[in-house]
Design a protein around this motif. Structure first.
Motif, mmCIF file in Angstrom:
data_model
loop_
_atom_site.group_PDB
_atom_site.id
_atom_site.type_symbol
_atom_site.label_atom_id
_atom_site.label_comp_id
_atom_site.label_asym_id
_atom_site.label_seq_id
_atom_site.Cartn_x
_atom_site.Cartn_y
_atom_site.Cartn_z
ATOM 1 N N GLU A 122 0.846 -1.196 0.000
ATOM 2 C CA GLU A 122 0.000 0.000 0.000
ATOM 3 C C GLU A 122 0.878 1.242 0.000
ATOM 4 O OE1 GLU A 122 -3.226 2.109 3.002
ATOM 5 O OE2 GLU A 122 -3.129 -0.087 2.940
ATOM 6 N N VAL A 123 0.337 2.322 -0.538
ATOM 7 C CA VAL A 123 0.981 3.630 -0.443
ATOM 8 C C VAL A 123 0.353 4.371 0.729
ATOM 9 C CG1 VAL A 123 1.404 5.844 -1.571
ATOM 10 C CG2 VAL A 123 1.476 3.730 -2.913
ATOM 11 N N VAL A 124 1.189 4.795 1.683
ATOM 12 C CA VAL A 124 0.709 5.525 2.852
ATOM 13 C C VAL A 124 1.318 6.920 2.852
ATOM 14 C CG1 VAL A 124 0.377 3.438 4.222
ATOM 15 C CG2 VAL A 124 2.561 4.634 4.317
ATOM 16 N N CYS A 125 0.666 7.828 3.560
ATOM 17 C CA CYS A 125 1.145 9.201 3.666
ATOM 18 C C CYS A 125 1.958 9.342 4.946
ATOM 19 C CB CYS A 125 -0.035 10.173 3.672
ATOM 20 S SG CYS A 125 0.469 11.911 3.752
ATOM 21 N N VAL A 126 3.237 9.656 4.807
ATOM 22 C CA VAL A 126 4.127 9.828 5.953
ATOM 23 C C VAL A 126 4.775 11.207 5.837
ATOM 24 C CG1 VAL A 126 6.100 8.933 7.241
ATOM 25 C CG2 VAL A 126 4.585 7.346 6.024
ATOM 26 N N ALA A 127 4.426 12.094 6.772
ATOM 27 C CA ALA A 127 4.974 13.456 6.774
ATOM 28 C C ALA A 127 4.822 14.100 5.399
ATOM 29 C CB ALA A 127 6.433 13.445 7.225
ATOM 30 N N GLN A 128 3.629 13.963 4.846
ATOM 31 C CA GLN A 128 3.271 14.549 3.553
ATOM 32 C C GLN A 128 4.062 13.954 2.390
ATOM 33 O OE1 GLN A 128 3.681 18.799 4.203
ATOM 34 N NE2 GLN A 128 1.651 18.931 5.121
ATOM 35 N N ARG A 129 4.642 12.797 2.603
ATOM 36 C CA ARG A 129 5.318 12.065 1.527
ATOM 37 C C ARG A 129 4.525 10.801 1.212
ATOM 38 N NH1 ARG A 129 10.853 13.474 1.747
ATOM 39 N NH2 ARG A 129 10.987 15.624 2.512
ATOM 40 N N ARG A 130 4.494 10.442 -0.062
ATOM 41 C CA ARG A 130 3.834 9.213 -0.484
ATOM 42 C C ARG A 130 4.851 8.077 -0.423
ATOM 43 N NH1 ARG A 130 2.306 8.813 -5.466
ATOM 44 N NH2 ARG A 130 0.381 7.621 -5.103
ATOM 45 N N VAL A 131 4.596 7.123 0.470
ATOM 46 C CA VAL A 131 5.548 6.044 0.733
ATOM 47 C C VAL A 131 4.907 4.713 0.364
ATOM 48 C CG1 VAL A 131 6.959 4.893 2.479
ATOM 49 C CG2 VAL A 131 6.586 7.375 2.608
ATOM 50 N N LEU A 132 5.530 4.006 -0.572
ATOM 51 C CA LEU A 132 5.080 2.663 -0.927
ATOM 52 C C LEU A 132 5.738 1.660 0.011
ATOM 53 C CD1 LEU A 132 3.775 0.471 -2.706
ATOM 54 C CD2 LEU A 132 5.792 0.628 -4.204
ATOM 55 N N ILE A 133 4.913 0.854 0.665
ATOM 56 C CA ILE A 133 5.421 -0.206 1.531
ATOM 57 C C ILE A 133 5.179 -1.547 0.845
ATOM 58 C CG2 ILE A 133 5.205 -1.354 3.771
ATOM 59 C CD1 ILE A 133 4.356 1.310 4.939
ATOM 60 N N GLY A 134 6.236 -2.343 0.757
ATOM 61 C CA GLY A 134 6.139 -3.682 0.194
ATOM 62 C C GLY A 134 6.577 -4.710 1.214
ATOM 63 N N ALA A 135 6.350 -5.979 0.910
ATOM 64 C CA ALA A 135 6.628 -7.033 1.882
ATOM 65 C C ALA A 135 7.258 -8.248 1.223
ATOM 66 C CB ALA A 135 5.335 -7.443 2.597
ATOM 67 N N ALA A 136 8.135 -8.898 1.978
ATOM 68 C CA ALA A 136 8.673 -10.213 1.618
ATOM 69 C C ALA A 136 8.600 -11.070 2.875
ATOM 70 C CB ALA A 136 10.104 -10.113 1.105
ATOM 71 N N PRO A 137 7.452 -11.746 3.095
ATOM 72 C CA PRO A 137 7.308 -12.589 4.290
ATOM 73 C C PRO A 137 8.259 -13.787 4.248
ATOM 74 C CG PRO A 137 5.185 -12.173 3.205
ATOM 75 C CD PRO A 137 6.257 -11.757 2.253
ATOM 76 N N ASP A 138 8.177 -14.593 5.292
ATOM 77 C CA ASP A 138 9.005 -15.796 5.370
ATOM 78 C C ASP A 138 8.861 -16.648 4.117
ATOM 79 O OD1 ASP A 138 10.503 -17.992 6.775
ATOM 80 O OD2 ASP A 138 8.557 -18.990 6.604
ATOM 81 N N TRP A 139 10.009 -17.140 3.659
ATOM 82 C CA TRP A 139 10.082 -18.060 2.526
ATOM 83 C C TRP A 139 9.543 -17.452 1.227
ATOM 84 C CZ3 TRP A 139 13.462 -21.613 2.766
ATOM 85 C CH2 TRP A 139 13.510 -22.612 1.796
#
Length: 314
Positions: A122-139
């Protein structure tokens, strides 16, 4: 607590809590109470500093059969903040995130945001910046590159065996990943110094609890880290904890520090995954061995020769 924010001032990363009702390993204290107090501190810190809390995997020490009272306590603790929780190896039963594991119960109750799939989240708003968060779970695997699509920053949270300097058990080299600014890893319990590879920074804050009775655990000071746009590096926030001698029996005289390893061999965990997806022809096993064995190593070469002998005789 106030309702959780939709815009944040930063992101707070919490390493491997290993919540469990019974003391794991050699722990002498009331471990269940201690780990809940640590989580409460982490979430209160996130609330006060207006940070999105992300747990980097292994929320639970055992995947199933955790007491109902423990699950209720976690629901009450998480209800207002709803932390994001990456899936770790300890959260899964027989290498799978099944509906009957404790983490799935919390997700169904709506008190955690579960990160169970690899890729952009998801893209979240952090201190007026657009931040894309991605994930690599176990395995799962890290991406080779990420398309930014106009975002200001890209952060990937992982629960992997990464080869940080001084961590010989690591399987994946740190490298520049085009499009990713920061990778924050769980799984490795000992904190590691920040590493930079090209345009990608790599962080491993370590677990907020100490599981093993070891020199590493004795010398570790549990902490969480906070990322803020524009800041150099990450802010380290110590997590209150008892002295080592109050938590573990004394180390034996002459105790020598052993090479740091993860609590489970990636090779064995890989075989567990194969047991679930096995084929009668052994094709999956052959591919797995080819990827994980070094033909130059005498032991690895013997393992592969035994495999070929069995398949040929069959």
């Amino acid at each position: 607590m106030s309702p959780r924010a939709t815009r944040y001032a930063g992101i707070l990363f919490i390493g491997d809590p290993h919540v469990c009702a019974s003391p794991p390993g050699f722990r002498l204290d009331d471990y269940g109470r201690a780990v809940m107090e640590k989580l409460r501190f982490c979430l209160e810190t996130a609330r006060q500093r207006e940070c999105l809390p992300i747990i980097l995997g292994d929320l639970f020490h055992v995947p199933r059969d955790n007491p109902n009272g423990l699950l209720v306590s976690l629901m009450e603790l998480f209800r207002d903040e709803v932390p994001w929780v990456l899936v770790g190896n300890h959260d899964k039963h027989e290498a799978r995130l099944t509906r009957d594991v404790s983490l799935a119960v919390l997700a169904a109750a709506g008190v955690v945001r579960l990160l169970e799939d690899a890729g952009p989240v998801e893209v979240v708003c952090v201190a007026q910046r657009r931040v894309l968060i991605g994930a690599a779970p176990d395995w799962t695997r890290l991406p080779d590159r990420v398309e930014r699509n106009g975002v200001d920053c890209v952060i990937w949270v992982t629960h992997l065996d990464l080869r940080f300097p001084g961590y010989e058990a690591g399987k994946t080299d740190l490298r520049e990943i085009p499009g990713i600014d920061l990778v924050v890893n769980g799984h490795i319990h000992t904190p590691k110094p920040l590493q930079v590879r090209g345009g990608t920074m790599w962080a491993n804050p370590g677990s907020i609890v100490r599981i093993s009775r070891s020199v590493q655990a004795r010398d570790t000071r549990p902490a969480v880290v906070i990322w803020r746009p524009g800041a150099e590096g990450l802010e380290t926030v110590p997590v209150p904890h008892a002295p080592f001698h109050e938590v573990f029996p004394p180390l034996d005289e002459g105790y020598e520090e052993s090479r740091e390893t993860v609590d489970e061999s990636m090779f064995i965990r890989g075989l567990e995954n194969l047991a679930i997806r096995k084929t009668s022809e052994g094709v999956g096993l052959r591919s797995f061995l080819e990827m994980n064995l070094n033909r130059e190593d005498p032991v690895d070469r013997l393992v592969y020769e035994l495999y070929e002998e069995i398949m040929t005789d069959g």
